[in-house]
Design a protein around this motif. Structure first.
Motif, PDB file in Angstrom:
ATOM      1  N   UNK A 189     -16.052  -7.456  10.776  1.00  0.00           N
ATOM      2  CA  UNK A 189     -14.745  -7.176  11.395  1.00  0.00           C
ATOM      3  C   UNK A 189     -13.809  -6.297  10.647  1.00  0.00           C
ATOM      4  N   UNK A 190     -14.292  -5.589   9.632  1.00  0.00           N
ATOM      5  CA  UNK A 190     -13.625  -4.718   8.743  1.00  0.00           C
ATOM      6  C   UNK A 190     -12.639  -5.422   7.965  1.00  0.00           C
ATOM      7  N   UNK A 191     -12.881  -6.638   7.606  1.00  0.00           N
ATOM      8  CA  UNK A 191     -11.674  -7.455   6.594  1.00  0.00           C
ATOM      9  C   UNK A 191     -11.480  -6.834   5.422  1.00  0.00           C
ATOM     10  N   UNK A 192     -12.503  -6.130   4.833  1.00  0.00           N
ATOM     11  CA  UNK A 192     -11.994  -5.311   3.612  1.00  0.00           C
ATOM     12  C   UNK A 192     -10.684  -4.399   3.777  1.00  0.00           C
ATOM     13  N   UNK A 193     -10.548  -3.881   5.077  1.00  0.00           N
ATOM     14  CA  UNK A 193      -9.542  -2.839   5.313  1.00  0.00           C
ATOM     15  C   UNK A 193      -8.457  -3.948   5.924  1.00  0.00           C
ATOM     16  N   UNK A 194      -8.689  -4.611   7.084  1.00  0.00           N
ATOM     17  CA  UNK A 194      -7.363  -5.325   7.602  1.00  0.00           C
ATOM     18  C   UNK A 194      -6.601  -6.324   6.745  1.00  0.00           C
ATOM     19  N   UNK A 195      -7.352  -7.042   5.770  1.00  0.00           N
ATOM     20  CA  UNK A 195      -7.014  -7.995   5.003  1.00  0.00           C
ATOM     21  C   UNK A 195      -6.632  -7.634   3.477  1.00  0.00           C
ATOM     22  N   UNK A 196      -6.748  -6.354   3.330  1.00  0.00           N
ATOM     23  CA  UNK A 196      -6.663  -5.632   1.985  1.00  0.00           C
ATOM     24  C   UNK A 196      -5.144  -5.951   1.411  1.00  0.00           C
ATOM     25  N   UNK A 197      -4.159  -5.959   2.360  1.00  0.00           N
ATOM     26  CA  UNK A 197      -2.806  -6.289   1.837  1.00  0.00           C
ATOM     27  C   UNK A 197      -2.855  -7.546   1.063  1.00  0.00           C
ATOM     28  N   UNK A 198      -3.542  -8.663   1.395  1.00  0.00           N
ATOM     29  CA  UNK A 198      -3.470  -9.825   0.567  1.00  0.00           C
ATOM     30  C   UNK A 198      -4.223  -9.810  -0.808  1.00  0.00           C
ATOM     31  N   UNK A 199      -5.026  -8.698  -1.006  1.00  0.00           N
ATOM     32  CA  UNK A 199      -5.769  -8.560  -2.189  1.00  0.00           C
ATOM     33  C   UNK A 199      -4.874  -8.839  -3.599  1.00  0.00           C
ATOM     34  N   UNK A 200      -3.759  -8.007  -3.629  1.00  0.00           N
ATOM     35  CA  UNK A 200      -2.936  -7.928  -4.347  1.00  0.00           C
ATOM     36  C   UNK A 200      -1.641  -8.623  -4.317  1.00  0.00           C
ATOM     37  N   UNK A 201      -1.266  -9.409  -3.240  1.00  0.00           N
ATOM     38  CA  UNK A 201      -0.208  -9.834  -2.808  1.00  0.00           C
ATOM     39  C   UNK A 201       0.518 -10.938  -3.753  1.00  0.00           C
ATOM     40  N   UNK A 202      -0.426 -11.293  -4.593  1.00  0.00           N
ATOM     41  CA  UNK A 202       0.151 -12.548  -5.566  1.00  0.00           C
ATOM     42  C   UNK A 202       0.696 -12.151  -6.782  1.00  0.00           C
TER      43      UNK A 202
END
Length: 144
Positions: free
Chosen positions: A91-104
């Motif tokens: 479901x292309x999580x690597x693109x859709x959820x990328x915003x959370x990768x560095x959110x912290x």
């Protein structure tokens, strides 16, 4: 969040001092300052032989010492990301959820975590409030 259950903990507004070896030490003769709000002043939570330094600007745990020895190699940041699994790629999580990768990471570190306040709640508690810039979500971290 950092936690301590001892009733002998106290807060002050002075950062630890260096002992010349690169490890931070603490000045145990510091006065308590119970009037510090978000003035970009680092806050210290002490308990027995441990000392927690909360960055007054970033609101994050930036130092942890025990018996005068620094136990952290950098600032501790919240993590909203987990490693991807096979199903995530469907479901292309690597693109859709990328915003959370560095959110912290804080804004100054290239992330989207913006500290809005660092306040002393009581004698043994510091609350740092944050906003995630990409969606306005609020986050409180309580240090005790």
């Amino acid at each position: 969040s950092s936690s301590s259950s001892s009733s002998s903990s106290s807060l002050s507004s002075s950062p630890p001092l260096s002992n010349g070896s690169g490890a931070r030490t603490n000045n145990r003769d510091e006065e308590e300052n119970n009037n510090v709000d978000n003035d970009n002043v680092d806050l210290v939570l002490k308990c027995e032989n441990s000392c927690y330094l909360i960055d007054g600007k970033e609101g994050l745990l930036s130092s942890l010492t025990k018996n005068g020895i620094e136990l952290m190699s950098g600032t501790m940041v919240p993590n909203f990301w987990r490693g991807l699994i096979d199903n995530d790629f469907g479901w292309s999580a690597e693109k859709r959820m990328k915003v959370w990768q560095d959110a912290g990471l804080s804004v100054s570190m290239g992330g989207s975590l913006k500290c809005t306040s660092v306040k002393r709640k009581d004698a043994n508690t510091i609350v740092a409030s944050f906003e995630l810039c990409h969606n306005g979500t609020g986050l409180d971290i309580t240090y005790q």
